[in-house]
Motif scaffolding. Structure first.
Motif: not given
Length: 637
Positions: A205-216, A223-231, A295-298
């Motif tokens: 509930a404390d949002l964590r948008a910064n964490e969810e939008a980081s590639d950690s 999760e989106i990246i893992e299901r779309a590309v092969d790092r 390889t990381t994304f943001t």
């Protein structure tokens, strides 16, 4: 593999909880009852939790010296799951159970699981058993159970090999047995094998948008990246590129420094040997080891001509980013046959910072995510919003309430399972169970999701009945249904009242009923002959069924057209509410006609029309039996 069942012991507000999980599993109830505790317990089980190792403060109050345990049973195992799980499952089972225990006596956290084995051998396979103890136990089994024909073995390896051989030769004698797996079990954390089969992501509930939008690890973006590309493809290419760079560095150093350093080394060694030593030295350049980046994304936000981090946006837009990420996951290409394992999304208060329309969209996205088999997504959330509850999925809702015994509080979990609701409806209808199930799955009422949050519910037949009772309660000075958390639900017809009643009963919500006995139907009917007989029989049949369902058959003199008035938690209206009020509320006819002339409604049976009629009347003239019933409901709540 998906979560089938969760058992939680001694974790915060939940001392003992057993919860069946579905594609979407919802937790509702007041603040502080333990809705989020279920999500946090699972986060600890899968990811170690946000705060690391649990402390005695994480135990239920008064039980700080007892172990904390979370047990998770998975089902729907596929071939890839079985490969990773190895010996812990076999071809004839479709479930797998693991549990995590925090013991305060020795300060350890242990992960355990069920494997197939022979019960008699369990004590021989405990971790860290002394060789002497193992040999003694093995010998005792040989002597006591000669029919097993175990071969003689004198070393730990030989004994364990013989036990494994026997189990392999006798698969029909094996059952689920517990095994401590602190050293050899591939868990769910980090790069453990099961992390590739099941991932649990908690959005707090404390949002964590910064964490969810980081590639950690475990973030939505990840999760989106893992299901779309092969790092790995990019990482492998980078490794090769960096190997080339390092070789080029060596070549440059050799070309520039090679000959001078050889001459300098030769001179240096002449001096060293002058000290009668048999050793020599060599001067060489340091080759810097350069590790290639992973390889990381943001995600960056384009705001006009400016580009800013997500964290610089407002909470509403941050949540929009999360919703969009979830929707992207829900729109997975059906032709993509890659098995990425299952993603379990746990969301605390998904309605936070959302406009009502956005909240509805978000709820539909979560449902779409979970119900589409190809997505391999499971969803669970703790919510205060009716937008995230659906009538036809009532079985997927858990309602948590705290009770006090005078000295301490405990949490009770209510659940209306499909089978229990159908069992309850056996008193109402003789239809087969499948028909009852089909009717329940087609339930639709905008009121039921709100009613699930109520302290008490009044069930009525239709929308006009609801408008009338709400308007009366508004005018009664000593009765405020809304303030007491009492919700009136329009069921749509008398025949649907038992269905809603059974669901609410399962969820532990006190429920009262108001229904018409339809005793005056004949005066208003133009039916004659055979048709008239059929209509009368239909009314009698429906009245008998609801009376039987509510357990009133032995308290009423006439069950065909049951006695009007209050009976236990039920108010039976003489005929229907409109003629009942016209007959028993002084001034009704005049106020009604005045409202008709002002509103000019298309139908004389109209909720707004009745509301305006009641507002124009004196509450002192309201029929005493009806006002007394509402006062009783208010007092009981």
């Amino acid at each position: 593999m998906k979560i089938a069942e969760v058992e939680i012991s001694n974790f915060r507000t939940l001392y003992e909880a057993k919860i069946k999980f579905y594609n979407v599993t919802s937790f509702v109830g007041p603040n502080g009852v333990g809705k989020s505790t279920v999500l946090y317990a699972l986060d600890w089980f899968f990811n170690g939790g946000r705060s690391g190792m649990l402390t005695p403060q994480d135990a239920t109050y008064g039980h700080e010296q007892e172990n904390i345990e979370v047990r998770v049973t998975f089902d729907d195992l596929n071939d890839n799951d079985r490969v990773v799980l190895g010996k812990y499952v076999n071809a004839d089972v479709n479930t797998f159970t693991a549990w995590k225990i925090r013991t305060f006596a020795d300060g350890n956290e242990r992960l355990s699981a069920n494997i197939k084995g022979y019960n008699l051998f369990t004590d021989l396979k405990v971790p860290n058993i002394a060789v002497s103890e193992l040999k003694e136990r093995y010998k005792n089994i040989q002597l006591k159970y000669p029919e097993l024909q175990l071969k003689n073995a004198t070393t730990k390896k030989n004994i364990l090999d013989e036990l494994n051989r026997w189990e392999s030769d006798n698969p029909d004698k094996l059952t689920n047995v517990p095994e401590e797996l602190t050293t050899n079990f591939n868990g769910f954390n980090s790069n453990d094998a099961l992390a590739s089969r099941f991932k649990f992501t908690l959005v707090r509930a404390d949002l964590r948008a910064n964490e969810e939008a980081s590639d950690s690890r475990n973030s939505l973006l990840s999760e989106i990246i893992e299901r779309a590309v092969d790092r790995k493809s990019a990482d492998d290419r980078l490794i090769n590129e960096f190997k080339t760079i390092q070789q080029n560095e060596k070549n440059i150093y050799e070309d520039v420094f090679g000959e001078p350093l050889k001459k300098l080394t030769s001179k240096f060694n002449k001096v060293v040997r002058g000290y009668n030593t048999n050793r020599s030295v060599e001067i060489q350049p340091n080759i810097q080891e350069i590790n290639p980046p992973k390889t990381t994304f943001t995600i960056k936000v384009n705001d006009g001509e400016n580009q800013t981090p997500v964290t610089k946006q407002g909470h509403g837009f941050q949540r929009t980013v999360l919703i969009s990420a979830l929707q992207l996951l829900s729109e997975k290409d059906d032709e993509n046959e890659n098995d990425n394992g299952v993603l379990c999304l746990a969301i605390e208060e998904p309605e936070l910072f959302q406009h009502p329309i956005q909240a509805q969209v978000f709820a539909s996205v979560l449902r779409k995510l979970a119900d589409k088999p190809s997505n391999d997504v499971q969803v669970t959330y703790a919510t205060h919003s009716p937008y995230f509850l659906e009538e036809k999925h009532f079985e997927q809702i858990y309602r948590l309430i705290r009770h006090s015994n005078g000295t301490s509080y405990s949490t009770k979990i209510f659940h209306a399972s499909m089978s229990e609701v159908i069992d309850d409806l056996e008193r109402y209808s003789v239809q087969d169970r499948q028909k009852k199930k089909e009717y329940l799955e087609k339930l639709y009422s905008n009121d039921l999701p709100i009613g699930i949050y109520a302290n008490e519910v009044i069930l009525v037949e239709g929308s006009t009945d609801k408008a009338i009772i709400e308007s009366i309660s508004e005018k009664m000075v000593n009765v405020s249904l809304a303030q007491k958390g009492i919700v009136i639900i329009s069921c749509g017809s008398k025949s649907k009242i038992p269905q809603y009643y059974a669901i609410l009963k399962g969820l532990g919500i006190p429920t009262s009923v108001v229904f018409d006995n339809d005793s005056g139907w004949g005066e208003r009917s133009d039916k004659t002959g055979e048709a008239r007989g059929k209509v009368q029989q239909a009314h009698i049949s429906e009245n008998n069924k609801i009376v039987r369902f509510l357990g009133l058959e032995n308290t009423l003199e006439n069950n065909d057209f049951p006695d009007a008035g209050t009976h236990q938690q039920t108010f039976i209206v003489d005929d229907t509410l409109e003629p009942y009020l016209e007959k028993n509320w002084k001034g009704w006819a005049e106020a009604y006609e005045h409202a008709v002339s002002e509103l000019n409604p298309s139908s004389k049976k109209n909720a707004e029309l009745y509301t305006q009629t009641i507002r124009a009347l004196s509450i002192e003239n309201c029929p005493a039996s009806l006002s007394s019933f509402l006062e009783t409901v208010n007092e009981n709540c």
